[in-house]
Design an enzyme around this catalytic site. Structure first.
Site, short mmCIF file in Angstrom:
data_model
loop_
_atom_site.label_atom_id
_atom_site.label_comp_id
_atom_site.label_asym_id
_atom_site.label_seq_id
_atom_site.Cartn_x
_atom_site.Cartn_y
_atom_site.Cartn_z
N LYS A 13 0.93 -1.21 0.11
CA LYS A 13 -0.01 0.05 -0.10
C LYS A 13 0.93 1.28 0.08
O LYS A 13 0.59 2.27 -0.84
CB LYS A 13 -0.91 -0.10 1.19
CG LYS A 13 -2.05 -1.33 1.44
CD LYS A 13 -2.80 -0.97 2.52
CE LYS A 13 -2.26 -1.08 3.87
NZ LYS A 13 -1.54 -2.27 4.18
N ARG A 88 -9.12 0.93 9.56
CA ARG A 88 -8.73 -0.49 9.67
C ARG A 88 -10.22 -1.21 10.67
O ARG A 88 -10.03 -2.42 10.99
CB ARG A 88 -7.72 -0.70 10.94
CG ARG A 88 -6.32 -0.91 9.94
CD ARG A 88 -5.11 -0.76 10.89
NE ARG A 88 -3.99 -1.60 10.75
CZ ARG A 88 -3.01 -1.02 10.04
NH1 ARG A 88 -2.81 0.10 9.43
NH2 ARG A 88 -1.97 -1.78 9.81
N ARG A 127 11.77 -7.26 4.84
CA ARG A 127 11.75 -6.15 5.25
C ARG A 127 12.48 -5.61 6.80
O ARG A 127 12.93 -4.88 7.23
CB ARG A 127 10.25 -5.34 5.39
CG ARG A 127 10.30 -3.79 5.60
CD ARG A 127 8.63 -3.31 5.11
NE ARG A 127 7.65 -3.72 6.24
CZ ARG A 127 6.57 -3.37 6.14
NH1 ARG A 127 6.05 -2.57 5.09
NH2 ARG A 127 5.40 -3.85 6.96
N ARG A 133 12.27 -2.91 11.56
CA ARG A 133 10.99 -2.42 12.23
C ARG A 133 10.45 -3.50 13.13
O ARG A 133 10.23 -4.71 12.98
CB ARG A 133 9.67 -2.46 10.98
CG ARG A 133 9.24 -0.87 11.29
CD ARG A 133 8.31 -0.67 10.21
NE ARG A 133 6.98 -1.00 10.49
CZ ARG A 133 5.88 -0.95 9.94
NH1 ARG A 133 6.01 -0.58 8.31
NH2 ARG A 133 4.57 -1.59 10.05
N ARG A 144 -0.46 -9.16 13.73
CA ARG A 144 -0.76 -8.05 12.91
C ARG A 144 -1.75 -8.67 11.96
O ARG A 144 -2.88 -8.16 11.44
CB ARG A 144 0.19 -7.23 12.41
CG ARG A 144 0.89 -6.29 13.29
CD ARG A 144 2.24 -5.96 12.76
NE ARG A 144 2.05 -4.85 11.65
CZ ARG A 144 3.02 -4.77 10.65
NH1 ARG A 144 4.20 -5.16 10.97
NH2 ARG A 144 2.61 -3.87 9.82
P1 AMP Z 1 0.98 0.00 9.44
O1 AMP Z 1 2.43 0.83 9.09
O2 AMP Z 1 0.12 0.88 8.87
O3 AMP Z 1 1.09 -1.31 9.45
O4 AMP Z 1 0.61 0.43 11.01
C1 AMP Z 1 1.93 0.19 11.95
C2 AMP Z 1 0.84 0.07 13.40
O5 AMP Z 1 0.16 1.34 13.67
C3 AMP Z 1 -0.29 -1.10 13.29
O6 AMP Z 1 0.16 -2.41 13.59
C4 AMP Z 1 -0.90 -0.35 14.48
O7 AMP Z 1 -0.55 -0.80 15.59
C5 AMP Z 1 -1.00 1.01 14.34
N1 AMP Z 1 -2.04 1.63 13.57
C6 AMP Z 1 -1.71 2.09 12.28
N2 AMP Z 1 -3.00 2.45 11.68
C7 AMP Z 1 -3.85 2.30 12.55
C8 AMP Z 1 -5.33 2.38 12.51
N3 AMP Z 1 -5.90 2.85 11.40
N4 AMP Z 1 -5.88 1.76 13.54
C9 AMP Z 1 -5.47 1.35 14.52
N5 AMP Z 1 -3.93 1.14 14.48
C10 AMP Z 1 -3.36 1.53 13.71
#
Ligand code: AMP
Length: 189
Positions: A13, A88, A127, A133, A144
């Site tokens: 994404k 989400r 990654r 990360r 996740r």
């Molecule tokens: P991402 O980089 O989008 O995978 O986000 C990393 C982490 O941030 C996720 O595993 C969640 O802990 C938190 N996070 C990001 N976006 C959201 C969202 N829309 N709702 C809840 N938690 C989020």
């Protein structure tokens, strides 16, 4: 244009969002990036979400909805927005509808990048080695993915019913995926 790039973590994404930013001048709204920035700055919000993120959980709807609201205000004149990693949950999706409705717009398109779990695991392992990360380690990544399947995948029928959901093969090359996304953007609802 309000475009949601939809898919599990590591589906590509972020990569596709950056290409759309370059091509169309849209603003990328990645809640994951915003939360990581909050952590890096050592803010109170950053400290509050650190543990949840490191465990692969979801931070509260309220927090991410506020972040999006703030960004929509900041970029009032943007030609479009790409939502990356948001919404989400069904609660977040409903809140986004309200935020957009109050600004006289709506979600125009949801593009789902389809990638199977074996490939997601391979990507995230790479990654993790390259970027380190913490939440990309295999155990946290599995958490996740579970969260995605439980809380986020139910949004697919929510958007499919409106006729605005399109699917793109996310396992093709980055170039091919971009082509698919551009095609999906052109199609009328
Ligand atoms: P991402 O980089 O989008 O995978 O986000 C990393 C982490 O941030 C996720 O595993 C969640 O802990 C938190 N996070 C990001 N976006 C959201 C969202 N829309 N709702 C809840 N938690 C989020």
């Amino acid at each position: 244009m309000n475009l949601i790039l939809f898919g599990p973590p590591a589906a590509g994404k972020g990569t596709q969002a950056k290409r759309l930013v370059e091509e169309h001048g849209y603003v990328q709204l990645s809640t994951g990036d915003m939360l990581r920035a909050a952590r890096a700055s050592g803010s109170e919000l950053g400290n509050r979400v650190a543990k949840i993120m490191d465990e692969g959980g979801l931070v509260s709807d309220e927090i991410v909805i506020d972040l999006i609201d703030e960004q929509l205000e900041t970029h009032k004149n943007a030609p479009g927005f790409i939502y990356d990693g948001f919404p989400r949950t069904v609660g977040q999706a409903k809140a986004l509808d309200k935020l957009l409705e109050s600004r006289g717009t709506q979600v125009d398109r949801v593009i789902r990048l389809v990638v199977d779990e074996t490939q997601l695991m391979q990507r995230v392992t790479k990654r993790f080695e390259e970027e380190g990360r913490k939440d990309d380690n295999p155990a946290t990544f599995a958490a996740r993915l579970d969260k995605y399947n439980q809380d986020t995948a139910p949004l697919l029928p929510f958007y499919a019913e409106r006729g605005i959901l399109r699917e793109v093969d996310g396992m093709a090359s980055i170039e091919e995926v971009t082509k698919g996304v551009e095609e999906a953007l052109k199609q009328t609802a």
